[in-house]
Write a protein that holds these residues in place. Structure first.
Motif, PDB file in Angstrom:
ATOM      1  N   GLN A   2       0.808  -1.213   0.000  1.00  0.00           N
ATOM      2  CA  GLN A   2       0.000   0.000   0.000  1.00  0.00           C
ATOM      3  C   GLN A   2       0.846   1.270   0.000  1.00  0.00           C
ATOM      4  O   GLN A   2       0.470   2.265  -0.608  1.00  0.00           O
ATOM      5  CB  GLN A   2      -0.944  -0.002   1.194  1.00  0.00           C
ATOM      6  CG  GLN A   2      -2.021  -1.053   1.082  1.00  0.00           C
ATOM      7  CD  GLN A   2      -2.895  -1.113   2.315  1.00  0.00           C
ATOM      8  OE1 GLN A   2      -2.432  -0.944   3.426  1.00  0.00           O
ATOM      9  NE2 GLN A   2      -4.168  -1.339   2.088  1.00  0.00           N
ATOM     10  N   LEU A   3       1.988   1.238   0.674  1.00  0.00           N
ATOM     11  CA  LEU A   3       2.852   2.412   0.706  1.00  0.00           C
ATOM     12  C   LEU A   3       3.365   2.740  -0.693  1.00  0.00           C
ATOM     13  O   LEU A   3       3.355   3.900  -1.111  1.00  0.00           O
ATOM     14  CB  LEU A   3       4.025   2.192   1.667  1.00  0.00           C
ATOM     15  CG  LEU A   3       5.023   3.340   1.780  1.00  0.00           C
ATOM     16  CD1 LEU A   3       4.332   4.600   2.291  1.00  0.00           C
ATOM     17  CD2 LEU A   3       6.169   2.954   2.687  1.00  0.00           C
ATOM     18  N   GLU A   4       3.772   1.729  -1.417  1.00  0.00           N
ATOM     19  CA  GLU A   4       4.274   1.945  -2.769  1.00  0.00           C
ATOM     20  C   GLU A   4       3.166   2.489  -3.681  1.00  0.00           C
ATOM     21  O   GLU A   4       3.391   3.411  -4.458  1.00  0.00           O
ATOM     22  CB  GLU A   4       4.830   0.649  -3.343  1.00  0.00           C
ATOM     23  CG  GLU A   4       5.495   0.828  -4.677  1.00  0.00           C
ATOM     24  CD  GLU A   4       6.209  -0.417  -5.148  1.00  0.00           C
ATOM     25  OE1 GLU A   4       6.403  -0.530  -6.363  1.00  0.00           O
ATOM     26  OE2 GLU A   4       6.566  -1.261  -4.316  1.00  0.00           O
ATOM     27  N   GLU A   9       0.674   7.065  -6.526  1.00  0.00           N
ATOM     28  CA  GLU A   9      -0.524   7.900  -6.652  1.00  0.00           C
ATOM     29  C   GLU A   9      -0.197   9.369  -6.382  1.00  0.00           C
ATOM     30  O   GLU A   9      -0.650  10.257  -7.097  1.00  0.00           O
ATOM     31  CB  GLU A   9      -1.590   7.411  -5.664  1.00  0.00           C
ATOM     32  CG  GLU A   9      -2.879   8.177  -5.730  1.00  0.00           C
ATOM     33  CD  GLU A   9      -3.887   7.685  -4.703  1.00  0.00           C
ATOM     34  OE1 GLU A   9      -4.691   8.509  -4.240  1.00  0.00           O
ATOM     35  OE2 GLU A   9      -3.862   6.491  -4.350  1.00  0.00           O
ATOM     36  N   TRP A  10       0.587   9.630  -5.343  1.00  0.00           N
ATOM     37  CA  TRP A  10       0.953  11.003  -5.012  1.00  0.00           C
ATOM     38  C   TRP A  10       1.800  11.619  -6.128  1.00  0.00           C
ATOM     39  O   TRP A  10       1.564  12.750  -6.551  1.00  0.00           O
ATOM     40  CB  TRP A  10       1.689  11.044  -3.679  1.00  0.00           C
ATOM     41  CG  TRP A  10       2.011  12.430  -3.180  1.00  0.00           C
ATOM     42  CD1 TRP A  10       1.511  13.618  -3.649  1.00  0.00           C
ATOM     43  CD2 TRP A  10       2.893  12.772  -2.126  1.00  0.00           C
ATOM     44  NE1 TRP A  10       2.034  14.668  -2.934  1.00  0.00           N
ATOM     45  CE2 TRP A  10       2.886  14.180  -2.000  1.00  0.00           C
ATOM     46  CE3 TRP A  10       3.687  12.032  -1.274  1.00  0.00           C
ATOM     47  CZ2 TRP A  10       3.644  14.850  -1.051  1.00  0.00           C
ATOM     48  CZ3 TRP A  10       4.436  12.713  -0.322  1.00  0.00           C
ATOM     49  CH2 TRP A  10       4.418  14.095  -0.217  1.00  0.00           C
ATOM     50  N   GLU A  11       2.772  10.876  -6.618  1.00  0.00           N
ATOM     51  CA  GLU A  11       3.608  11.381  -7.709  1.00  0.00           C
ATOM     52  C   GLU A  11       2.776  11.661  -8.956  1.00  0.00           C
ATOM     53  O   GLU A  11       2.987  12.663  -9.640  1.00  0.00           O
ATOM     54  CB  GLU A  11       4.731  10.398  -8.004  1.00  0.00           C
ATOM     55  CG  GLU A  11       5.758  10.338  -6.893  1.00  0.00           C
ATOM     56  CD  GLU A  11       6.763   9.215  -7.038  1.00  0.00           C
ATOM     57  OE1 GLU A  11       6.506   8.250  -7.793  1.00  0.00           O
ATOM     58  OE2 GLU A  11       7.813   9.299  -6.376  1.00  0.00           O
ATOM     59  N   SER A  12       1.813  10.811  -9.233  1.00  0.00           N
ATOM     60  CA  SER A  12       0.922  11.021 -10.366  1.00  0.00           C
ATOM     61  C   SER A  12       0.086  12.284 -10.172  1.00  0.00           C
ATOM     62  O   SER A  12      -0.103  13.066 -11.111  1.00  0.00           O
ATOM     63  CB  SER A  12       0.010   9.801 -10.536  1.00  0.00           C
ATOM     64  OG  SER A  12      -0.963  10.040 -11.515  1.00  0.00           O
ATOM     65  N   TYR A  28      -9.447  20.364  -8.745  1.00  0.00           N
ATOM     66  CA  TYR A  28      -9.431  18.906  -8.622  1.00  0.00           C
ATOM     67  C   TYR A  28      -8.011  18.406  -8.378  1.00  0.00           C
ATOM     68  O   TYR A  28      -7.789  17.521  -7.553  1.00  0.00           O
ATOM     69  CB  TYR A  28     -10.018  18.258  -9.879  1.00  0.00           C
ATOM     70  CG  TYR A  28      -9.798  16.767  -9.925  1.00  0.00           C
ATOM     71  CD1 TYR A  28     -10.482  15.923  -9.057  1.00  0.00           C
ATOM     72  CD2 TYR A  28      -8.883  16.211 -10.804  1.00  0.00           C
ATOM     73  CE1 TYR A  28     -10.264  14.547  -9.084  1.00  0.00           C
ATOM     74  CE2 TYR A  28      -8.662  14.847 -10.834  1.00  0.00           C
ATOM     75  CZ  TYR A  28      -9.357  14.019  -9.970  1.00  0.00           C
ATOM     76  OH  TYR A  28      -9.129  12.673  -9.997  1.00  0.00           O
ATOM     77  N   ALA A  29      -7.051  18.968  -9.094  1.00  0.00           N
ATOM     78  CA  ALA A  29      -5.653  18.556  -8.943  1.00  0.00           C
ATOM     79  C   ALA A  29      -5.151  18.816  -7.526  1.00  0.00           C
ATOM     80  O   ALA A  29      -4.442  17.988  -6.953  1.00  0.00           O
ATOM     81  CB  ALA A  29      -4.778  19.280  -9.969  1.00  0.00           C
ATOM     82  N   ILE A  30      -5.530  19.946  -6.962  1.00  0.00           N
ATOM     83  CA  ILE A  30      -5.141  20.267  -5.587  1.00  0.00           C
ATOM     84  C   ILE A  30      -5.761  19.268  -4.626  1.00  0.00           C
ATOM     85  O   ILE A  30      -5.083  18.736  -3.742  1.00  0.00           O
ATOM     86  CB  ILE A  30      -5.540  21.708  -5.225  1.00  0.00           C
ATOM     87  CG1 ILE A  30      -4.695  22.701  -6.027  1.00  0.00           C
ATOM     88  CG2 ILE A  30      -5.396  21.954  -3.722  1.00  0.00           C
ATOM     89  CD1 ILE A  30      -5.188  24.132  -5.950  1.00  0.00           C
ATOM     90  N   TYR A  31      -7.045  19.004  -4.793  1.00  0.00           N
ATOM     91  CA  TYR A  31      -7.724  18.024  -3.938  1.00  0.00           C
ATOM     92  C   TYR A  31      -7.064  16.659  -4.055  1.00  0.00           C
ATOM     93  O   TYR A  31      -6.786  16.000  -3.054  1.00  0.00           O
ATOM     94  CB  TYR A  31      -9.203  17.923  -4.319  1.00  0.00           C
ATOM     95  CG  TYR A  31      -9.884  16.728  -3.708  1.00  0.00           C
ATOM     96  CD1 TYR A  31     -10.283  16.733  -2.377  1.00  0.00           C
ATOM     97  CD2 TYR A  31     -10.104  15.569  -4.455  1.00  0.00           C
ATOM     98  CE1 TYR A  31     -10.888  15.624  -1.809  1.00  0.00           C
ATOM     99  CE2 TYR A  31     -10.703  14.456  -3.898  1.00  0.00           C
ATOM    100  CZ  TYR A  31     -11.097  14.498  -2.579  1.00  0.00           C
ATOM    101  OH  TYR A  31     -11.678  13.387  -2.021  1.00  0.00           O
ATOM    102  N   ARG A  32      -6.812  16.234  -5.280  1.00  0.00           N
ATOM    103  CA  ARG A  32      -6.215  14.911  -5.522  1.00  0.00           C
ATOM    104  C   ARG A  32      -4.823  14.812  -4.900  1.00  0.00           C
ATOM    105  O   ARG A  32      -4.485  13.799  -4.282  1.00  0.00           O
ATOM    106  CB  ARG A  32      -6.150  14.673  -7.030  1.00  0.00           C
ATOM    107  CG  ARG A  32      -5.632  13.331  -7.405  1.00  0.00           C
ATOM    108  CD  ARG A  32      -5.696  13.125  -8.899  1.00  0.00           C
ATOM    109  NE  ARG A  32      -4.945  11.924  -9.237  1.00  0.00           N
ATOM    110  CZ  ARG A  32      -4.335  11.738 -10.385  1.00  0.00           C
ATOM    111  NH1 ARG A  32      -4.418  12.638 -11.333  1.00  0.00           N
ATOM    112  NH2 ARG A  32      -3.657  10.639 -10.602  1.00  0.00           N
ATOM    113  N   GLU A  33      -4.033  15.863  -5.038  1.00  0.00           N
ATOM    114  CA  GLU A  33      -2.692  15.834  -4.465  1.00  0.00           C
ATOM    115  C   GLU A  33      -2.750  15.807  -2.936  1.00  0.00           C
ATOM    116  O   GLU A  33      -2.024  15.045  -2.289  1.00  0.00           O
ATOM    117  CB  GLU A  33      -1.865  17.031  -4.932  1.00  0.00           C
ATOM    118  CG  GLU A  33      -0.443  16.975  -4.431  1.00  0.00           C
ATOM    119  CD  GLU A  33       0.457  18.053  -5.004  1.00  0.00           C
ATOM    120  OE1 GLU A  33       1.611  18.119  -4.562  1.00  0.00           O
ATOM    121  OE2 GLU A  33       0.019  18.829  -5.870  1.00  0.00           O
ATOM    122  N   ASP A  34      -3.625  16.608  -2.352  1.00  0.00           N
ATOM    123  CA  ASP A  34      -3.762  16.631  -0.890  1.00  0.00           C
ATOM    124  C   ASP A  34      -4.189  15.277  -0.341  1.00  0.00           C
ATOM    125  O   ASP A  34      -3.637  14.792   0.647  1.00  0.00           O
ATOM    126  CB  ASP A  34      -4.754  17.702  -0.449  1.00  0.00           C
ATOM    127  CG  ASP A  34      -4.207  19.116  -0.573  1.00  0.00           C
ATOM    128  OD1 ASP A  34      -2.977  19.272  -0.752  1.00  0.00           O
ATOM    129  OD2 ASP A  34      -5.011  20.056  -0.491  1.00  0.00           O
TER     130      ASP A  34
END
Length: 68
Positions: A2-4, A9-12, A28-34
């Motif tokens: 899960q960590l990997e 996911e975060w890098e994407s 949306y990008a800000i929400y997704r990154e957070d």
């Protein structure tokens, strides 16, 4: 692991933020990154709590500020 998955996911999400050009997509990008960052940090802290040693390749530079 899960960590990997959370790291990928975060890098994407970070990459998506770089190319988003519409205001709604930027929100949306800000929400997704957070949310992906929070998920990654959760799994990282869980590994630490369980005494699991993690390879340095799982670290992301932005986390230095969190650890201080």
């Amino acid at each position: 692991m899960q960590l990997e998955e959370a790291k990928v996911e975060w890098e994407s999400a970070r990459q998506y933020f770089q190319v988003a050009d519409d205001p709604k997509l930027i929100d949306y990008a800000i929400y997704r990154e957070d949310q992906s960052k929070a998920r990654y940090i959760y799994f990282l802290l869980e590994a630490k709590r369980k005494g699991i040693t993690i390879d340095a390749s799982y670290m992301i530079e932005e986390l230095d500020a969190i650890n201080k």
